[in-house]
Design a protein around this motif. Sequence first.
Motif, PDB file in Angstrom:
ATOM      1  N   SER A 185       0.800  -1.229   0.000  1.00 33.50           N
ATOM      2  CA  SER A 185       0.000   0.000   0.000  1.00 33.50           C
ATOM      3  C   SER A 185       0.830   1.275   0.000  1.00 33.50           C
ATOM      4  CB  SER A 185      -0.917   0.011   1.226  1.00 33.50           C
ATOM      5  OG  SER A 185      -0.135  -0.021   2.419  1.00 33.50           O
ATOM      6  N   GLY A 186       1.996   1.247   0.613  1.00 30.01           N
ATOM      7  CA  GLY A 186       2.788   2.466   0.699  1.00 30.01           C
ATOM      8  C   GLY A 186       4.048   2.221   1.501  1.00 30.01           C
ATOM      9  N   ILE A 187       5.054   3.051   1.268  1.00 29.09           N
ATOM     10  CA  ILE A 187       6.307   2.934   2.014  1.00 29.09           C
ATOM     11  C   ILE A 187       6.689   4.319   2.537  1.00 29.09           C
ATOM     12  CG2 ILE A 187       8.759   2.367   1.908  1.00 29.09           C
ATOM     13  CD1 ILE A 187       8.121   0.387  -0.331  1.00 29.09           C
ATOM     14  N   ALA A 188       6.784   4.445   3.847  1.00 25.39           N
ATOM     15  CA  ALA A 188       7.220   5.690   4.487  1.00 25.39           C
ATOM     16  C   ALA A 188       7.990   5.293   5.740  1.00 25.39           C
ATOM     17  CB  ALA A 188       6.019   6.571   4.838  1.00 25.39           C
ATOM     18  N   TRP A 189       9.193   5.704   5.856  1.00 26.18           N
ATOM     19  CA  TRP A 189      10.129   5.298   6.911  1.00 26.18           C
ATOM     20  C   TRP A 189       9.475   5.278   8.293  1.00 26.18           C
ATOM     21  CZ3 TRP A 189      14.842   8.624   8.762  1.00 26.18           C
ATOM     22  CH2 TRP A 189      15.734   7.809   9.491  1.00 26.18           C
ATOM     23  N   ASP A 190       9.658   4.166   8.995  1.00 25.14           N
ATOM     24  CA  ASP A 190       9.116   3.996  10.348  1.00 25.14           C
ATOM     25  C   ASP A 190      10.026   3.026  11.103  1.00 25.14           C
ATOM     26  OD1 ASP A 190       7.446   4.265  12.504  1.00 25.14           O
ATOM     27  OD2 ASP A 190       5.691   3.383  11.560  1.00 25.14           O
ATOM     28  N   HIS A 191       9.770   2.869  12.406  1.00 25.53           N
ATOM     29  CA  HIS A 191      10.528   1.928  13.255  1.00 25.53           C
ATOM     30  C   HIS A 191      12.036   2.210  13.194  1.00 25.53           C
ATOM     31  CE1 HIS A 191       6.722  -0.074  13.472  1.00 25.53           C
ATOM     32  NE2 HIS A 191       6.770  -0.499  12.235  1.00 25.53           N
ATOM     33  N   ASN A 193      14.094   2.617  15.443  1.00 28.51           N
ATOM     34  CA  ASN A 193      14.878   1.848  16.426  1.00 28.51           C
ATOM     35  C   ASN A 193      15.352   0.514  15.855  1.00 28.51           C
ATOM     36  OD1 ASN A 193      12.031   1.277  16.481  1.00 28.51           O
ATOM     37  ND2 ASN A 193      12.364  -0.021  18.255  1.00 28.51           N
ATOM     38  N   VAL A 194      14.662   0.016  14.838  1.00 18.34           N
ATOM     39  CA  VAL A 194      15.017  -1.260  14.211  1.00 18.34           C
ATOM     40  C   VAL A 194      15.670  -1.046  12.846  1.00 18.34           C
ATOM     41  CG1 VAL A 194      14.112  -3.446  13.346  1.00 18.34           C
ATOM     42  CG2 VAL A 194      13.160  -2.443  15.427  1.00 18.34           C
ATOM     43  N   PHE A 195      15.168  -0.060  12.115  1.00 22.33           N
ATOM     44  CA  PHE A 195      15.676   0.232  10.772  1.00 22.33           C
ATOM     45  C   PHE A 195      16.251   1.655  10.788  1.00 22.33           C
ATOM     46  CE2 PHE A 195      11.786  -2.429  10.328  1.00 22.33           C
ATOM     47  CZ  PHE A 195      12.429  -3.618  10.029  1.00 22.33           C
ATOM     48  N   PRO A 196      17.516   1.809  11.150  1.00 20.26           N
ATOM     49  CA  PRO A 196      18.082   3.136  11.413  1.00 20.26           C
ATOM     50  C   PRO A 196      18.242   4.032  10.195  1.00 20.26           C
ATOM     51  CG  PRO A 196      19.774   1.436  11.566  1.00 20.26           C
ATOM     52  CD  PRO A 196      18.475   0.728  11.441  1.00 20.26           C
ATOM     53  N   THR A 197      18.176   3.463   8.986  1.00 21.84           N
ATOM     54  CA  THR A 197      18.263   4.293   7.781  1.00 21.84           C
ATOM     55  C   THR A 197      17.057   4.032   6.888  1.00 21.84           C
ATOM     56  OG1 THR A 197      19.468   2.678   6.422  1.00 21.84           O
ATOM     57  CG2 THR A 197      20.789   4.126   7.842  1.00 21.84           C
ATOM     58  N   TYR A 198      16.732   5.024   6.090  1.00 23.24           N
ATOM     59  CA  TYR A 198      15.616   4.902   5.153  1.00 23.24           C
ATOM     60  C   TYR A 198      15.859   3.744   4.184  1.00 23.24           C
ATOM     61  CZ  TYR A 198      12.317   6.211   1.453  1.00 23.24           C
ATOM     62  OH  TYR A 198      11.305   6.198   0.516  1.00 23.24           O
ATOM     63  N   GLU A 199      17.083   3.636   3.694  1.00 23.44           N
ATOM     64  CA  GLU A 199      17.417   2.590   2.727  1.00 23.44           C
ATOM     65  C   GLU A 199      17.232   1.197   3.326  1.00 23.44           C
ATOM     66  OE1 GLU A 199      18.859   6.357   1.598  1.00 23.44           O
ATOM     67  OE2 GLU A 199      19.294   5.242   3.449  1.00 23.44           O
ATOM     68  N   ASN A 200      17.622   1.042   4.586  1.00 20.79           N
ATOM     69  CA  ASN A 200      17.462  -0.236   5.271  1.00 20.79           C
ATOM     70  C   ASN A 200      15.984  -0.603   5.410  1.00 20.79           C
ATOM     71  OD1 ASN A 200      17.421  -1.454   8.510  1.00 20.79           O
ATOM     72  ND2 ASN A 200      18.529  -2.535   6.907  1.00 20.79           N
ATOM     73  N   TYR A 201      15.168   0.410   5.710  1.00 20.17           N
ATOM     74  CA  TYR A 201      13.718   0.181   5.857  1.00 20.17           C
ATOM     75  C   TYR A 201      13.105  -0.244   4.514  1.00 20.17           C
ATOM     76  CZ  TYR A 201       8.812   1.142   6.981  1.00 20.17           C
ATOM     77  OH  TYR A 201       7.452   1.053   7.160  1.00 20.17           O
ATOM     78  N   VAL A 202      13.422   0.493   3.459  1.00 19.57           N
ATOM     79  CA  VAL A 202      12.876   0.168   2.139  1.00 19.57           C
ATOM     80  C   VAL A 202      13.301  -1.233   1.714  1.00 19.57           C
ATOM     81  CG1 VAL A 202      12.927   0.767  -0.321  1.00 19.57           C
ATOM     82  CG2 VAL A 202      12.715   2.572   1.399  1.00 19.57           C
ATOM     83  N   GLY A 203      14.501  -1.625   2.097  1.00 19.27           N
ATOM     84  CA  GLY A 203      15.004  -2.952   1.739  1.00 19.27           C
ATOM     85  C   GLY A 203      14.136  -4.083   2.245  1.00 19.27           C
ATOM     86  N   GLN A 204      13.440  -3.854   3.363  1.00 20.43           N
ATOM     87  CA  GLN A 204      12.566  -4.909   3.904  1.00 20.43           C
ATOM     88  C   GLN A 204      11.384  -5.183   2.974  1.00 20.43           C
ATOM     89  OE1 GLN A 204      14.147  -6.251   6.424  1.00 20.43           O
ATOM     90  NE2 GLN A 204      15.520  -4.487   6.195  1.00 20.43           N
ATOM     91  N   PHE A 205      10.920  -4.159   2.282  1.00 24.61           N
ATOM     92  CA  PHE A 205       9.798  -4.330   1.350  1.00 24.61           C
ATOM     93  C   PHE A 205      10.253  -5.012   0.064  1.00 24.61           C
ATOM     94  CE2 PHE A 205       8.515  -1.092   4.292  1.00 24.61           C
ATOM     95  CZ  PHE A 205       7.200  -1.433   4.570  1.00 24.61           C
ATOM     96  N   LYS A 206      11.502  -4.802  -0.302  1.00 31.21           N
ATOM     97  CA  LYS A 206      12.040  -5.537  -1.454  1.00 31.21           C
ATOM     98  C   LYS A 206      12.067  -7.035  -1.154  1.00 31.21           C
ATOM     99  CE  LYS A 206      14.982  -1.720  -3.041  1.00 31.21           C
ATOM    100  NZ  LYS A 206      16.377  -1.244  -3.248  1.00 31.21           N
ATOM    101  N   VAL A 227       6.939   2.557  -3.660  1.00 31.02           N
ATOM    102  CA  VAL A 227       6.305   1.265  -3.931  1.00 31.02           C
ATOM    103  C   VAL A 227       6.525   0.858  -5.380  1.00 31.02           C
ATOM    104  CG1 VAL A 227       4.070   0.120  -4.213  1.00 31.02           C
ATOM    105  CG2 VAL A 227       4.553   1.355  -2.104  1.00 31.02           C
ATOM    106  N   VAL A 228       6.307   1.789  -6.295  1.00 30.90           N
ATOM    107  CA  VAL A 228       6.483   1.497  -7.725  1.00 30.90           C
ATOM    108  C   VAL A 228       7.915   1.056  -8.002  1.00 30.90           C
ATOM    109  CG1 VAL A 228       6.462   2.493 -10.050  1.00 30.90           C
ATOM    110  CG2 VAL A 228       4.628   3.042  -8.438  1.00 30.90           C
ATOM    111  N   LYS A 229       8.899   1.757  -7.418  1.00 30.12           N
ATOM    112  CA  LYS A 229      10.305   1.391  -7.620  1.00 30.12           C
ATOM    113  C   LYS A 229      10.596  -0.017  -7.104  1.00 30.12           C
ATOM    114  CE  LYS A 229      12.920   4.499  -5.752  1.00 30.12           C
ATOM    115  NZ  LYS A 229      14.205   5.172  -5.396  1.00 30.12           N
ATOM    116  N   VAL A 230      10.099  -0.314  -5.912  1.00 29.48           N
ATOM    117  CA  VAL A 230      10.356  -1.620  -5.300  1.00 29.48           C
ATOM    118  C   VAL A 230       9.743  -2.742  -6.132  1.00 29.48           C
ATOM    119  CG1 VAL A 230       9.750  -3.085  -3.335  1.00 29.48           C
ATOM    120  CG2 VAL A 230      10.678  -0.807  -2.939  1.00 29.48           C
TER     121      VAL A 230
END
Length: 451
Positions: A185-191, A193-206, A227-230
């Motif tokens: 549905s969407g990707i916007a940096w969160d958590h 404390n677990v995913f300290p960088t935006y890139e790391n967070y987006v990687g989980q959706f990949k 989302v489209v990029k991923v």
Amino acid sequence: MNIHFIAIGGSAMHNLALALHLKGDTITGSDDEIFEPSKSRLDAKGLLPETFGWFPEKITSNLDAIVLGMHAKADNPELLKAQELGLKVYSYPEFLYEQSKHKTRVVIGGSHGKTSITSMILHVMQYHERDVDYMVGAQLEGFDVMVKLTLDNDFVVLEGDEYLSSPIDRRPKFHLYKPNIALLSGIAWDHINVFPTYENYVGQFKIFVDSIVEGGSITYNAEDFEVVKVVQSSQNTIRKLPYYTPNYSVVNGQTFLETTEGELPIEIFGKHNLNNLAGAKWICQHMGIDEDDFYEAIATFKGASKRLEKIAESKTGVAFKDFAHSPSKVKATTQAVKEQYTDKNLIACLELHTYSSLTPEFLKEYKNTLDAADTAVVFYSPHAVEIKKLQPITEQQIADAFQREDLIIYTNPAAFKAYLFSQNFENKVLLLMSSGNYGGLNFDEVKTLIA
């Protein structure tokens, strides 16, 4: 099966325990503290531990499985005993997969909207008497439990949370479900404390998209750039199906969805919720519900608990409570309420309560999120920052982050309550956004303000 839950009192854990009990399994559990409503719900089914605490003697070789909740620690005495005995220890998502590996798994992922979309799908299925298994992160009207598992149902609908699985399994939950049918549905940096960088967070959706089984499908929000990029960059051999926000209009506080049969009045509102509705429609069609039947059912959907939940209304005023706390959710929710009530003054109150929202480097993500409100208020508790062992934040840091000169900031619960109760809510909308309770605010008392 004989199944023991370590940290049975959690929202997700106790619902899974109840679902397995209803399926006929023998359930035991432990926890060091259990709050409402988990406490009463477990007690009603005879599953509430007699004494709070951890008891290694409960862990024996007679158990078929252990389910480990996030509330437990890696050195939990019961966990250590289970490991010593060589018992199978599952995380919550691992066990859900184990129970549904022979079913068609429908997994709804995304930083925002996943609870609402999952709720819409389940509402439509129930409306048309299609029995499915499920796990959803909110209490739904007409549903007794938040988790349902059976031996017979073909489909299981799972809300795909990106948070960690257990204290000893640091993988995001939605990596473990292996969907046949997925939605993003969407990707916007969160958590943070677990995913300290935006890139790391987006990687989980990949990883999530790549975990879809071969020949499966991903239905994705084509209006979300990340989302489209991923999705488009994934080499997984799956069908990629975009969706878009449908046309709609708002007339005198009523939202109308444009359909091939004309304008359909619906209970939910806001562009983000209409976008969620579009995603839910396509998933329901994958599950055998045609478009007309979807529209008939969705017209009666009032929303998931704590998601733009109307708590009070009078002839001139209205109050909503919403779980929104991440920047993207706060912005979408505030804009939605203002769009729905253009003729009323909007007082939007946000509590910074989560680990991410109380972290100085993350605060900048809140820039302009409250701009749609006529009056914007931010509350945070320095005590909560202290408990979470975070670096202190100042009122000036809050003001600098939100970039709104007239922002009102409170750090004292009594002062915030006094402000609320001093307001005249005639011809106004009150929006309370938080995953907490503003330091102990009684929402039943708040309802009396809208008279």
